[in-house]
Design a protein around this motif. Structure first.
Motif, PDB file in Angstrom:
ATOM      1  N   UNK A  19       0.832  -1.204   0.000  1.00 58.47           N
ATOM      2  CA  UNK A  19       0.000   0.000   0.000  1.00 58.47           C
ATOM      3  C   UNK A  19       0.866   1.254   0.000  1.00 58.47           C
ATOM      4  N   UNK A  20       1.927   1.234   0.807  1.00 58.29           N
ATOM      5  CA  UNK A  20       2.834   2.375   0.871  1.00 58.29           C
ATOM      6  C   UNK A  20       3.502   2.619  -0.482  1.00 58.29           C
ATOM      7  N   UNK A  21       3.903   1.535  -1.143  1.00 55.48           N
ATOM      8  CA  UNK A  21       4.555   1.662  -2.444  1.00 55.48           C
ATOM      9  C   UNK A  21       3.595   2.233  -3.489  1.00 55.48           C
ATOM     10  N   UNK A  22       2.322   1.808  -3.432  1.00 50.27           N
ATOM     11  CA  UNK A  22       1.331   2.311  -4.385  1.00 50.27           C
ATOM     12  C   UNK A  22       1.071   3.791  -4.168  1.00 50.27           C
ATOM     13  N   UNK A  23       0.930   4.193  -2.919  1.00 55.22           N
ATOM     14  CA  UNK A  23       0.722   5.617  -2.610  1.00 55.22           C
ATOM     15  C   UNK A  23       1.911   6.456  -3.087  1.00 55.22           C
ATOM     16  N   UNK A  24       3.099   5.933  -2.885  1.00 52.37           N
ATOM     17  CA  UNK A  24       4.296   6.653  -3.322  1.00 52.37           C
ATOM     18  C   UNK A  24       4.318   6.805  -4.838  1.00 52.37           C
ATOM     19  N   UNK A  25       3.925   5.733  -5.556  1.00 58.70           N
ATOM     20  CA  UNK A  25       3.907   5.794  -7.018  1.00 58.70           C
ATOM     21  C   UNK A  25       2.866   6.804  -7.501  1.00 58.70           C
ATOM     22  N   UNK A  54      -5.479   1.333 -12.008  1.00 60.42           N
ATOM     23  CA  UNK A  54      -6.885   1.572 -12.328  1.00 60.42           C
ATOM     24  C   UNK A  54      -7.400   2.759 -11.519  1.00 60.42           C
ATOM     25  N   UNK A  55      -8.416   3.443 -12.081  1.00 58.03           N
ATOM     26  CA  UNK A  55      -9.003   4.555 -11.330  1.00 58.03           C
ATOM     27  C   UNK A  55      -9.559   4.087  -9.993  1.00 58.03           C
ATOM     28  N   UNK A  56     -10.142   2.899  -9.975  1.00 54.38           N
ATOM     29  CA  UNK A  56     -10.700   2.379  -8.725  1.00 54.38           C
ATOM     30  C   UNK A  56      -9.619   2.208  -7.663  1.00 54.38           C
ATOM     31  N   UNK A  57      -8.429   1.805  -8.100  1.00 58.26           N
ATOM     32  CA  UNK A  57      -7.303   1.676  -7.161  1.00 58.26           C
ATOM     33  C   UNK A  57      -6.874   3.036  -6.639  1.00 58.26           C
ATOM     34  N   UNK A  68      -3.930  14.189  -2.608  1.00 57.87           N
ATOM     35  CA  UNK A  68      -2.617  13.844  -3.162  1.00 57.87           C
ATOM     36  C   UNK A  68      -1.651  14.994  -2.929  1.00 57.87           C
ATOM     37  N   UNK A  69      -2.114  16.209  -3.167  1.00 56.54           N
ATOM     38  CA  UNK A  69      -1.272  17.385  -2.924  1.00 56.54           C
ATOM     39  C   UNK A  69      -0.845  17.451  -1.455  1.00 56.54           C
ATOM     40  N   UNK A  70      -1.761  17.130  -0.554  1.00 53.35           N
ATOM     41  CA  UNK A  70      -1.428  17.144   0.878  1.00 53.35           C
ATOM     42  C   UNK A  70      -0.347  16.123   1.204  1.00 53.35           C
TER      43      UNK A  70
END
Length: 206
Positions: A19-25, A54-57, A68-70
């Motif tokens: 999850x952390x890796x996806x948020x970082x990407x 995917x948009x859902x992800x 995202x900006x935050x």
């Protein structure tokens, strides 16, 4: 006397590396898009495509662009805190400020997109809340180091506050220019001017 059942602390979930890796990407992709196209023009769909998800992800992690900006601003502020912690205080010399501004410039060279994004958004009318919070956090960090900024932030010090804003604006745009164009004669000159302005403000020479 009846005994009270012991309180059971809820088990904390371990951080999820995936999850952390996806948020970082997502943040990396959004940061680059915001830098290239401007924050208002970028859509959530474009961010999902750039992050190859995917948009859902995407919506599982962030509901809107401001979130995202935050996240970008929070990460940038945490890194910046290390730079500001090395700002000599409470009344640094001209040379100390020059060296510190040069160190700040080295930092922004590795954070080009986030630097320009946050500085630019901090100056637009009706700035997004994360950009406003970033600006406040930067002033708060610098106020911990410089007595002049602490004083300017107190109620009633309108002239000092106006000079502080002018000095910080000059520094911010000089750093943006350096981040975008790298080391050249003009970027060095603008950094030198911003360091001198900060020195004069710190010493009350305005």
């Amino acid at each position: 006397m009846s005994q009270t059942a012991p309180m059971i602390e809820p088990t904390k979930r371990p951080p999820n590396p995936r999850r952390k890796a996806t948020r970082s990407r997502i943040c990396d992709a959004a940061n680059q898009l915001f830098f290239e196209r401007g924050f208002p023009l970028v859509t959530m769909e474009q961010i999902a495509a750039a992050a190859d998800i995917q948009r859902s992800t995407l919506y599982l992690h962030f509901r809107e662009k401001d979130e995202i900006l935050a996240a970008i601003a929070d990460d940038y502020t945490a890194k910046l805190r290390v730079v500001v912690s090395r700002l000599p205080g409470p009344e640094p010399t001209r040379e100390e400020l020059r060296l510190w501004v040069d160190e700040f410039a080295i930092f922004v060279s590795g954070e080009c997109a986030a630097t320009e994004l946050l500085v630019t958004l901090s100056h637009v009318p009706k700035a997004p809340l994360p950009a406003v919070v970033f600006g406040q956090a930067l002033l708060s960090m610098m106020a911990e180091r410089l007595v002049a900024i602490r004083s300017a932030l107190e109620p009633g010090n309108d002239m000092a506050r106006a000079w502080m804003i002018a000095v910080m604006d000059t520094l911010g745009w000089a750093l943006c220019n350096h981040a975008r164009h790298g080391v050249n004669a003009m970027s060095k000159a603008r950094l030198a001017v911003s360091a001198e302005g900060l020195y004069r403000f710190v010493r009350g020479k305005y």
